[in-house]
Design an enzyme around this catalytic site. Sequence first.
Site, PDB file in Angstrom:
ATOM      1  N   GLU A  16      52.214  36.240 -22.648  1.00  0.00           N
ATOM      2  CA  GLU A  16      51.654  37.304 -21.802  1.00  0.00           C
ATOM      3  C   GLU A  16      50.930  38.345 -22.645  1.00  0.00           C
ATOM      4  O   GLU A  16      50.993  38.341 -23.869  1.00  0.00           O
ATOM      5  CB  GLU A  16      52.781  38.008 -21.028  1.00  0.00           C
ATOM      6  N   ARG A  96      63.659  44.158 -15.259  1.00  0.00           N
ATOM      7  CA  ARG A  96      63.060  44.096 -16.593  1.00  0.00           C
ATOM      8  C   ARG A  96      61.643  44.650 -16.560  1.00  0.00           C
ATOM      9  O   ARG A  96      61.048  44.852 -15.505  1.00  0.00           O
ATOM     10  CB  ARG A  96      63.028  42.650 -17.107  1.00  0.00           C
ATOM     11  N   ASN A  98      57.575  44.482 -17.224  1.00  0.00           N
ATOM     12  CA  ASN A  98      56.520  43.488 -17.099  1.00  0.00           C
ATOM     13  C   ASN A  98      55.235  44.073 -17.668  1.00  0.00           C
ATOM     14  O   ASN A  98      55.265  44.852 -18.614  1.00  0.00           O
ATOM     15  CB  ASN A  98      56.387  43.018 -15.642  1.00  0.00           C
ATOM     16  N   ASN A 144      52.022  43.717 -12.109  1.00  0.00           N
ATOM     17  CA  ASN A 144      51.268  42.927 -13.073  1.00  0.00           C
ATOM     18  C   ASN A 144      49.991  43.639 -13.503  1.00  0.00           C
ATOM     19  O   ASN A 144      50.033  44.795 -13.878  1.00  0.00           O
ATOM     20  CB  ASN A 144      51.013  41.518 -12.521  1.00  0.00           C
ATOM     21  N   ASP A 192      47.830  37.356 -11.685  1.00  0.00           N
ATOM     22  CA  ASP A 192      48.797  37.807 -12.686  1.00  0.00           C
ATOM     23  C   ASP A 192      48.165  38.951 -13.487  1.00  0.00           C
ATOM     24  O   ASP A 192      47.979  40.038 -12.967  1.00  0.00           O
ATOM     25  CB  ASP A 192      49.214  36.621 -13.556  1.00  0.00           C
TER      26      ASP A 192
END
Length: 281
Positions: A16, A96, A98, A144, A192
């Site tokens: 990522e 969590r 991102n 995202n 995303d």
Amino acid sequence: MTTYEVAVRAEATLGEGPTWDAVGGRLLWIDILGGRVHTYDPASGRRTVRTTEQHVGAVKPRVGGGLVLNLRDGVGLLDPDGSFRWLHREVVPGRRANDAAVAPDGALWAGTMRYDEAPGGGTLSRIGGDGSVEVVLDDVAVSNGTGWSPDGRLMYYIDSPTRRVDVFDHADGRITNRRPLAGIEDGAGFPDGLTVDADGCVWVALWDGGAVRRYTPDGRLDREIVLPTPRITACAFGGADLTDLYITTARVGLDAPHPVAGSLLVVPGAGKGLAQPAFAG
């Protein structure tokens, strides 16, 4: 036909967050679930890997050197000497970090999500260089891609399950007037990560769509780069002239991953990117 190259062959579980570090002349990227921060210098081929103690959602360069990390339990700072300290710590069980992005004013816009991706379990927060925190969006599922228009007056944002790229008006660290820019049709995957180019177009990585798409500022699809592995996670322009499009990929959840799944890919000469600001903290 647009062709890709493998910049770094890897088997990241959830690659990522590619980010070009102009001062260091290197690309930063992460493996969220692997807890790894990668660097790659395309001029020399030099690579480094640093393991974090918890899942890491994003990494960005800092104005004074070092890195800022969006981590499971908050936002931390890596100093140039390699030492670590928390800037903002907020432990929420089941949640969590991102994706994250640095705004034109140097603030970090950091997203979170629940591991079970429950609707409303995530947030988008604005973190100032002094550690001040403001929750901007508090009803997010999977926070995202985030990015700004070349003049900074628009902010683009993705909450992946909505299957939309949204756009806000942006001024003085505030966002208003949320509306859809583009929707992703059924069967084309989920939006995303994103990046914005020098023309103000928005490039969107498609998770389970095996592609990166470019949308014009009025929301028209005008280009698609098809890739051989389905889980495309994010993209960013890099290289000395910001013309190479770097693309991260994931292997997680794939029964028979393609050989490049989890690798860092690059499409040379794909377009012209914008210089990204460093975090002010």
